[in-house]
Motif scaffolding. Structure first.
Motif, mmCIF file in Angstrom:
data_model
loop_
_atom_site.group_PDB
_atom_site.id
_atom_site.type_symbol
_atom_site.label_atom_id
_atom_site.label_comp_id
_atom_site.label_asym_id
_atom_site.label_seq_id
_atom_site.Cartn_x
_atom_site.Cartn_y
_atom_site.Cartn_z
ATOM 1 N N LEU A 28 0.817 -1.217 0.000
ATOM 2 C CA LEU A 28 0.000 0.000 0.000
ATOM 3 C C LEU A 28 0.850 1.266 0.000
ATOM 4 C CD1 LEU A 28 -2.762 -1.114 2.505
ATOM 5 C CD2 LEU A 28 -3.090 -0.548 0.084
ATOM 6 N N ALA A 29 2.063 1.193 0.554
ATOM 7 C CA ALA A 29 2.939 2.366 0.609
ATOM 8 C C ALA A 29 3.319 2.859 -0.784
ATOM 9 C CB ALA A 29 4.194 2.039 1.412
ATOM 10 N N ASP A 30 3.278 1.988 -1.786
ATOM 11 C CA ASP A 30 3.570 2.404 -3.156
ATOM 12 C C ASP A 30 2.427 3.206 -3.771
ATOM 13 O OD1 ASP A 30 6.049 1.183 -3.130
ATOM 14 O OD2 ASP A 30 5.348 -0.650 -4.126
ATOM 15 N N ALA A 31 1.232 3.090 -3.211
ATOM 16 C CA ALA A 31 0.061 3.718 -3.816
ATOM 17 C C ALA A 31 -0.556 4.822 -2.964
ATOM 18 C CB ALA A 31 -1.002 2.656 -4.115
ATOM 19 N N HIS A 32 -0.120 4.956 -1.729
ATOM 20 C CA HIS A 32 -0.731 5.940 -0.831
ATOM 21 C C HIS A 32 0.333 6.829 -0.207
ATOM 22 C CE1 HIS A 32 -4.723 4.164 -1.067
ATOM 23 N NE2 HIS A 32 -4.113 2.998 -1.061
ATOM 24 N N GLU A 33 -0.068 8.050 0.093
ATOM 25 C CA GLU A 33 0.861 8.994 0.698
ATOM 26 C C GLU A 33 1.194 8.609 2.133
ATOM 27 O OE1 GLU A 33 -0.603 12.975 0.254
ATOM 28 O OE2 GLU A 33 -0.981 12.666 -1.877
#
Length: 124
Positions: A25-30
């Motif tokens: 998720l860190a790749d897609a969310h701030e």
């Protein structure tokens, strides 16, 4: 993914599945927040809410691949830290229904880290 989706993702649980979900998720969310009921240890200590945490854990070759893709160098670092490794059937004694399975190398490499030793670098 075509850039960040933005926003804030929340993951419940800081065990291996939760940590892996947070990493993806860190790749897609701030921002990604992990909510965990246990206090997380500073070192390689176990957590109260993980009763199987002291059991032997095995990371099979197919599991090592995505771990190394998400956390480059993780498998190498575990081996450097002295995590036992070997063959899935040749590197450990297996018992099934009280009977010992013959030890023979089958060409399936495996790491045998403790759960805390695996969780700690993934969490870091």
């Amino acid at each position: 993914m075509g850039g960040r989706a933005g926003g804030h993702a929340v993951v419940l649980g800081a065990s291996i599945p939760g940590l892996l979900a947070a990493r993806v998720l860190a790749d897609a969310h701030e921002q990604v927040t992990i909510i965990e009921r246990d206090e997380l240890p500073d070192s390689h200590g176990g957590r109260r809410g993980v009763p199987q945490g002291q059991h032997l854990h095995a990371v099979l070759a197919r599991g090592s691949q995505p771990l190394d893709e998400l956390f480059p160098g993780l498998v190498r670092d575990l081996a450097t830290a002295g995590v036992p490794s070997g063959d899935l059937l040749g590197g450990i004694r297996w018992l099934q229904s009280g009977l010992r399975i013959s030890r023979i190398d089958i060409g399936q490499p495996v790491l045998f880290p403790s759960r805390p030793l695996l969780e700690s670098p993934v969490r870091t």
